[in-house]
Design an enzyme around this catalytic site. Structure first.
Site, PDB file in Angstrom:
ATOM      1  N   THR A 152     -24.109  49.779  57.491  1.00 16.36           N
ATOM      2  CA  THR A 152     -24.901  48.606  57.124  1.00 16.36           C
ATOM      3  C   THR A 152     -25.624  48.094  58.354  1.00 16.36           C
ATOM      4  O   THR A 152     -25.076  48.131  59.455  1.00 16.36           O
ATOM      5  CB  THR A 152     -24.015  47.504  56.512  1.00 16.36           C
ATOM      6  OG1 THR A 152     -24.843  46.369  56.218  1.00 16.36           O
ATOM      7  CG2 THR A 152     -22.881  47.074  57.427  1.00 16.36           C
TER       8      THR A 152
ATOM      9  N   THR B 250     -25.245  44.269  52.425  1.00 16.90           N
ATOM     10  CA  THR B 250     -25.080  45.592  51.806  1.00 16.90           C
ATOM     11  C   THR B 250     -23.594  45.851  51.558  1.00 16.90           C
ATOM     12  O   THR B 250     -22.756  45.367  52.316  1.00 16.90           O
ATOM     13  CB  THR B 250     -25.655  46.653  52.762  1.00 16.90           C
ATOM     14  OG1 THR B 250     -27.072  46.515  52.779  1.00 16.90           O
ATOM     15  CG2 THR B 250     -25.274  48.074  52.370  1.00 16.90           C
TER      16      THR B 250
ATOM     17  N   GLY C 268     -31.750  49.561  58.735  1.00 14.48           N
ATOM     18  CA  GLY C 268     -31.729  50.937  58.279  1.00 14.48           C
ATOM     19  C   GLY C 268     -32.626  51.885  59.043  1.00 14.48           C
ATOM     20  O   GLY C 268     -32.311  53.069  59.185  1.00 14.48           O
TER      21      GLY C 268
ATOM     22  N   ARG D  60     -40.717  50.333  50.885  1.00 10.33           N
ATOM     23  CA  ARG D  60     -39.781  50.637  51.978  1.00 10.33           C
ATOM     24  C   ARG D  60     -38.399  51.055  51.434  1.00 10.33           C
ATOM     25  O   ARG D  60     -37.841  50.436  50.541  1.00 10.33           O
ATOM     26  CB  ARG D  60     -39.640  49.391  52.852  1.00 10.33           C
ATOM     27  CG  ARG D  60     -38.711  49.561  54.062  1.00 10.33           C
ATOM     28  CD  ARG D  60     -37.309  49.087  53.783  1.00 10.33           C
ATOM     29  NE  ARG D  60     -36.480  49.118  54.988  1.00 10.33           N
ATOM     30  CZ  ARG D  60     -35.159  48.964  54.992  1.00 10.33           C
ATOM     31  NH1 ARG D  60     -34.518  48.775  53.872  1.00 10.33           N
ATOM     32  NH2 ARG D  60     -34.479  49.012  56.115  1.00 10.33           N
ATOM     33  N   VAL D  61     -37.860  52.111  51.996  1.00  6.91           N
ATOM     34  CA  VAL D  61     -36.500  52.556  51.679  1.00  6.91           C
ATOM     35  C   VAL D  61     -35.729  52.634  52.991  1.00  6.91           C
ATOM     36  O   VAL D  61     -36.241  53.142  53.989  1.00  6.91           O
ATOM     37  CB  VAL D  61     -36.514  53.939  50.987  1.00  6.91           C
ATOM     38  CG1 VAL D  61     -35.094  54.440  50.761  1.00  6.91           C
ATOM     39  CG2 VAL D  61     -37.271  53.867  49.659  1.00  6.91           C
ATOM     40  N   GLY D  62     -34.513  52.123  52.984  1.00 11.63           N
ATOM     41  CA  GLY D  62     -33.705  52.116  54.207  1.00 11.63           C
ATOM     42  C   GLY D  62     -32.797  53.326  54.307  1.00 11.63           C
ATOM     43  O   GLY D  62     -33.028  54.377  53.692  1.00 11.63           O
TER      44      GLY D  62
END
Ligand code: ASP
Length: 354
Positions: free
Chosen positions: A268, A216, A271, A244-246
């Protein structure tokens, strides 16, 4: 799913050894990261090590060119992150990791500490620069977070470059996906339409399969008008599923900036833990409560990641002091300011003092 279980003690590095009072605060200051993970000297070839350092220096140069010319912290962050999004070394934009379905779904956020305005996007698939989309959400929409197709549509509507999803493909990340899916006994999807054939690897040779570099990218800045800002961009986690979202686009988790509290943070790592602990906002609260940025970053990373996972943060304070804290053996990182030359580091024991 790959998940590192390191028991390494958290490592924190301050860039300036001398007490703040002994140094004149820089007019502007800039720091970046390119992801944290198990990055040890024997896990990178000399060529890979050199390539990462060169990439970090290019991003630092892009940010410092903006800030030295009197530009804004938001512009500096966007300039540096766009370069890293185009660089296949990092897990953002071109070179992002793949979902289990074999797609690149990109997340990004940016926050202006001066007015607490923020913009975030999640699950982009066609916008070349997710950080530019996040910036456009901040400046050109009444919203804070847009997701999926709608977010790409919005980005296109404000003139941001759209690309074929195959633009983001790299052989290295595809192999990483295959390996992760095999470990989870999940089916390996077809290579994306438009991706080069398996023999036409278009980036560095595949790294060892046990690599745990996330990749990231993020930046924090203080500009010559005293405005703090933070930005982060990522492809998320390899083999992610179900939309999925971090933490990256969750304001207060992976990205936060507040002049009121005196901090800008980009994170980073795993998440889910950064979201549960509201890491970025919490670091700002600690600083507002009187902690130094280094102590705040270190304490927060230790606390938050005692829940699980690994990762790191970069923090900028109102005096232009960057701090770095991580629970991993390495983090791609760098800093530059009006009073310090650009320097980059990879391994946890490297000292960033000039
Ligand atoms: N924090 C990112 C996420 O969870 C991944 C990373 O930083 O490596 O999506």
């Amino acid at each position: 799913m790959l998940r590192s279980r390191l028991t390494l003690a958290a490592v924190a590095l301050a860039l300036f050894a001398a007490p703040a009072a002994a140094q004149e605060a820089p007019r502007w200051s800039f720091a970046i990261h390119g992801g944290a993970g198990v990055i040890e000297r024997d896990s990178l070839t000399p060529e890979q090590d050199a390539a990462y350092r060169a990439a970090l220096h290019r991003a630092l140069e892009a940010g410092s060119a903006v800030l030295a010319a009197g530009g804004s912290s938001l512009d500096a962050i966007q300039a540096a992150i766009e370069l890293m999004e185009d660089d296949p070394l990092f897990n953002a934009g071109r070179g992002a990791v793949f979902t289990a379905a074999g797609r690149n779904e990109l997340d990004a956020a940016v926050m202006n500490g001066a007015d607490l305005n923020a913009g975030a996007v999640a699950g982009l698939t066609t916008t070349r620069h997710p950080i530019a989309a996040a910036r456009a959400v901040l400046e050109q929409s009444p919203h804070v977070m847009l997701i999926g197709e709608g977010a790409d549509t919005f980005a296109a509507s404000v003139g941001l470059e759209q690309v074929d999803p195959a633009f983001f493909f790299t052989e290295r990340r595809w192999r990483g996906l295959e390996s992760a899916l095999r470990q989870q006994n999940l089916p390996i999807p077809e290579r994306p339409v438009g991706a080069p054939g398996p023999m036409a690897a278009n980036d560095l040779p595949a790294p060892p399969l046990n690599e745990r570099k996330f990749g990231t990218v993020g930046a924090v800045a203080l500009d010559s008008q005293g405005r703090l800002a933070a930005g982060t961009s990522t492809g998320g986690m390899t083999a992610k599923r179900w939309g999925r979202v971090g933490d990256v686009p969750v304001i207060g988790a992976g990205t936060y900036a507040s002049n009121r509290e005196g901090c800008a943070v980009s994170a980073t790592g795993d998440g889910e833990y950064f979201i549960r602990a509201s890491v970025a906002r919490d670091i700002c609260s600690r600083i507002a409560g009187g902690s130094t940025s280094l102590t705040a970053a270190q304490a927060e990373v230790d606390d938050a990641l005692s829940l699980g996972g690994t990762g790191g943060v970069i923090v900028m304070d109102t005096e232009g002091r960057p701090s770095f804290a991580m629970t991993t053996s390495g983090m791609y990182r760098g800093a530059v300011s009006s009073s310090q030359p650009a320097r980059a580091a990879i391994y946890g024991d490297e000292d960033l003092r000039p």
